[in-house]
Design a protein around this motif. Structure first.
Motif, mmCIF file in Angstrom:
data_model
loop_
_atom_site.group_PDB
_atom_site.id
_atom_site.type_symbol
_atom_site.label_atom_id
_atom_site.label_comp_id
_atom_site.label_asym_id
_atom_site.label_seq_id
_atom_site.Cartn_x
_atom_site.Cartn_y
_atom_site.Cartn_z
ATOM 1 N N LEU A 92 0.826 -1.208 0.000
ATOM 2 C CA LEU A 92 0.000 0.000 0.000
ATOM 3 C C LEU A 92 0.863 1.262 0.000
ATOM 4 N N GLU A 93 1.988 1.184 0.724
ATOM 5 C CA GLU A 93 2.880 2.359 0.770
ATOM 6 C C GLU A 93 3.452 2.648 -0.628
ATOM 7 N N VAL A 94 3.886 1.580 -1.315
ATOM 8 C CA VAL A 94 4.462 1.787 -2.653
ATOM 9 C C VAL A 94 3.396 2.345 -3.597
ATOM 10 N N LEU A 95 2.172 1.812 -3.497
ATOM 11 C CA LEU A 95 1.090 2.305 -4.358
ATOM 12 C C LEU A 95 0.802 3.784 -4.084
ATOM 13 N N ASN A 96 0.831 4.136 -2.814
ATOM 14 C CA ASN A 96 0.594 5.528 -2.432
ATOM 15 C C ASN A 96 1.710 6.426 -2.980
ATOM 16 N N ASN A 97 2.965 5.957 -2.870
ATOM 17 C CA ASN A 97 4.094 6.738 -3.409
ATOM 18 C C ASN A 97 3.957 6.907 -4.917
ATOM 19 N N LYS A 123 12.116 5.616 -9.715
ATOM 20 C CA LYS A 123 12.534 4.925 -8.485
ATOM 21 C C LYS A 123 11.347 4.149 -7.880
ATOM 22 N N VAL A 124 10.187 4.820 -7.799
ATOM 23 C CA VAL A 124 9.022 4.148 -7.194
ATOM 24 C C VAL A 124 8.583 2.980 -8.089
ATOM 25 N N LEU A 125 8.646 3.210 -9.404
ATOM 26 C CA LEU A 125 8.198 2.138 -10.305
ATOM 27 C C LEU A 125 9.070 0.893 -10.183
ATOM 28 N N LYS A 126 10.366 1.113 -9.960
ATOM 29 C CA LYS A 126 11.279 -0.030 -9.826
ATOM 30 C C LYS A 126 10.821 -0.908 -8.648
ATOM 31 N N GLU A 127 10.479 -0.238 -7.567
ATOM 32 C CA GLU A 127 10.028 -0.962 -6.374
ATOM 33 C C GLU A 127 8.699 -1.687 -6.644
ATOM 34 N N TRP A 128 7.800 -0.979 -7.347
ATOM 35 C CA TRP A 128 6.464 -1.509 -7.641
ATOM 36 C C TRP A 128 6.565 -2.747 -8.548
ATOM 37 N N PHE A 129 7.374 -2.642 -9.610
ATOM 38 C CA PHE A 129 7.509 -3.779 -10.535
ATOM 39 C C PHE A 129 8.134 -4.986 -9.831
ATOM 40 N N ASN A 130 9.101 -4.715 -8.929
ATOM 41 C CA ASN A 130 9.716 -5.821 -8.190
ATOM 42 C C ASN A 130 8.682 -6.561 -7.362
ATOM 43 N N LEU A 131 7.850 -5.768 -6.661
ATOM 44 C CA LEU A 131 6.816 -6.379 -5.811
ATOM 45 C C LEU A 131 5.868 -7.248 -6.635
ATOM 46 N N ILE A 132 5.406 -6.678 -7.759
ATOM 47 C CA ILE A 132 4.429 -7.382 -8.596
ATOM 48 C C ILE A 132 5.071 -8.613 -9.236
#
Ligand code: HEM
Length: 510
Positions: A212-217, A247-256
């Motif tokens: 949720l934090e990454v989505l919010n970012n 930067k945020v997208l990198k984290e988001w894609f990793n999670l997904i």
């Protein structure tokens, strides 16, 4: 003049003053050129050099577009930076484009932030180009959603996991004022993530909170879009906005991707147990491959994670916003809240949570949900479209690759179709006996045509179950000494949000 300049270019450039003068001439010419509309385009406001109508449209998009519509008619042209956009402002022209000529208007424009970075060069459903591969990707996504939209899966997820967890969170507020948005975020987040990933989360689960934090970012980093969306040269300059988003997208894609890998690993080891939407996507894709649908082989891991990202990201934000509006409006209008609760009490009582089978029996509740979707269509300008061929709308010729905005907000606020459209009046959806009327053509919160919201069926069921559960269990009130919620919306990106407000929640079923 031009021949003279070309012949004497080196003489002219030999003093700094001349270089500056030449630069100025270039900038002014380019600025004036940027004001030009392509010939044959519908009329529209003039705007300023370089930025076009960007400032006015960015500040108050809905008010500004309504004002332009009054002056220029149902179809007009604005300029966002140097990009011309045709705005369709009434139901007739929107239906002509999206329904009658649906293939012609089924494309998407290229936004660097959304199509380029977030959708990894249009590899998702929402920003994907209209093509045979895209149709298959949407078909698979749609089928996976359908398996969840109706039936027990969604119902039991809400009844046994997400709603009880929400109730525990409300109890922790202990009667004190709180912002409903943050708790609704956890509630809907729990539903969408459990559905998509097949995992159950408590509200304080670190993995859940991280997602949720990454989505919010991500939401914050995209904001109202990047300058690079409208001024292409900024795509090649590492501005802070672009860097932050990457930067945020990198984290988001990793999670997904980790979630996709978990599912794939399970299938590869012969376990075909479908437990989540991601399992469903994989199994439908594999069946299509086995059935000889060659296109299914072209769907890559990137397509798969992008489909999942569309469902998690899209579904979450929009549904939360609508429910946030619901609590704001019903706190503002306690008489409507009372009628909603009375209907639920009469039909369901307080012995169990609402079920999808109650849907036809609660017309007033359904009318309130419809009125919320009318008065605050959470995606008020739809997702931008683009023409796939040379075509026409409202009597104007429109070339291929033209950007199109459909003003759904204006359709819902049109006095020709709605009596006193600015008033919140759920009864407009009911007949004299209180039965639900078929909704008119001018009600289109999910848009229409080839790109109509893919989650419409799921969203309607989810909204019904959450809305009725919320008001069956709580009375929401303005905290003593506080103001009523502000009902004026503001657009952030594609979504129309509510200004943050506080309520107290009084439990109804002890
Ligand atoms: C209150 C709830 C919702 C509203 C009002 C809404 C509205 C919309 C609108 C207006 C569009 C643009 C259609 C167009 O381009 O013409 C859209 C697209 C889309 N929506 Fe929704 N939506 C909602 C919930 C959901 C949910 C729950 C999901 C998925 C879980 C979802 C998935 C999508 C997708 C994937 C698209 C892109 C479709 C495409 O490009 O083909 N939406 N939605």
């Amino acid at each position: 003049m031009i021949t003279y300049i070309l012949h004497n270019i080196f003489d002219i450039l030999n003093t700094p003053t001349n270089v500056i003068l030449l630069l100025l001439v270039f900038i002014i010419t380019y600025g004036l050129f940027s004001l030009r509309k392509p010939s044959g385009f519908p009329p529209g406001p003039m705007g300023y050099p370089f930025i076009g109508n960007m400032i006015e449209v960015d500040n108050e998009p809905l008010v500004t577009l309504a004002k332009y519509g009054k002056k220029y008619g149902d179809v007009f042209t604005i300029k966002i930076g140097s990009q011309p956009v045709i705005v369709l402002n009434t139901v007739d022209v929107i239906k002509e484009a999206l329904v009658k000529k649906q293939n012609d208007f089924a494309g998407r424009p290229y936004y660097y932030s959304l199509s380029g970075l977030m959708a990894e060069e249009c590899e998702d459903i929402t920003f994907g180009n209209y093509s045979a591969k895209w149709k298959l990707q949407r078909k698979i996504g749609h089928q996976a959603i359908r398996n969840y939209a109706s039936g027990d899966k969604l119902e039991s997820l809400i009844r046994y996991d997400a709603f009880p967890s929400f109730q525990r969170a409300v109890a922790r507020e202990n009667g004190k004022p709180f912002r409903p948005h943050s708790l609704i975020y956890l509630l809907v987040g729990n539903i969408i993530l459990s559905m998509c990933l097949g995992k159950k989360f408590e509200n304080d689960d670190p993995e859940f909170l991280k997602i949720l934090e990454v989505l919010n970012n991500l939401d914050q980093a995209i904001g109202n879009g990047l300058v690079a969306d409208f001024v292409p040269i900024f795509r090649y300059i590492p501005t802070p906005g672009v860097n932050r988003l990457k930067k945020v997208l990198k984290e988001w894609f990793n999670l997904i991707q980790n979630q996709v890998n978990e599912s794939k690993g399970k299938f590869d080891s012969g376990n075909n147990d479908v437990k989540s939407l991601i399992d469903d996507l994989l199994s439908i894709q594999r069946k299509a491959e086995l059935a000889g649908e060659d296109l299914a082989k072209q769907l890559t891991d990137v397509n798969l994670r992008q489909t999942l990202a569309d469902l998690v990201g899209g579904g979450l934000d929009i549904t939360i916003s609508l429910l946030d509006w619901a609590v704001a409006f019903l706190t503002y209008y306690p008489d409507v809240q009372f009628k909603v609760q009375s209907e639920i009490d009469d039909v369901i009582g307080d012995g169990r949570l609402p079920l999808l089978s109650d849907k036809g029996k609660l017309p007033y509740c359904e009318a309130v949900i419809r009125e919320l979707l009318r008065i605050r269509p959470v995606v008020p300008l739809s997702v931008p479209h683009a023409t796939t061929v040379d075509t026409s709308v409202g009597g104007y010729v429109v070339p291929k690759d033209t950007w199109i905005w459909c003003n759904l907000w204006n359709v819902h606020m049109n006095e020709k179709h709605w009596d006193k459209p600015e008033e919140f009046r759920p009864e407009r959806f009911l007949d004299a006996d209180g039965a639900l009327l078929p909704h008119p053509d001018s009600f289109m919160p999910f848009s229409a045509g080839r790109r109509v919201c893919m989650g419409e069926a799921l969203a309607k069921n989810e909204l019904f179950l959450i809305f009725t559960s919320l008001f069956q269990n709580y009375t929401f009130k303005v905290p003593p000494g506080s103001k009523k919620p502000c009902l004026k919306g503001h657009c952030a990106g594609l979504v129309m949000r509510c200004v943050s407000y506080e309520v107290i929640a009084i439990e109804r079923r002890k």
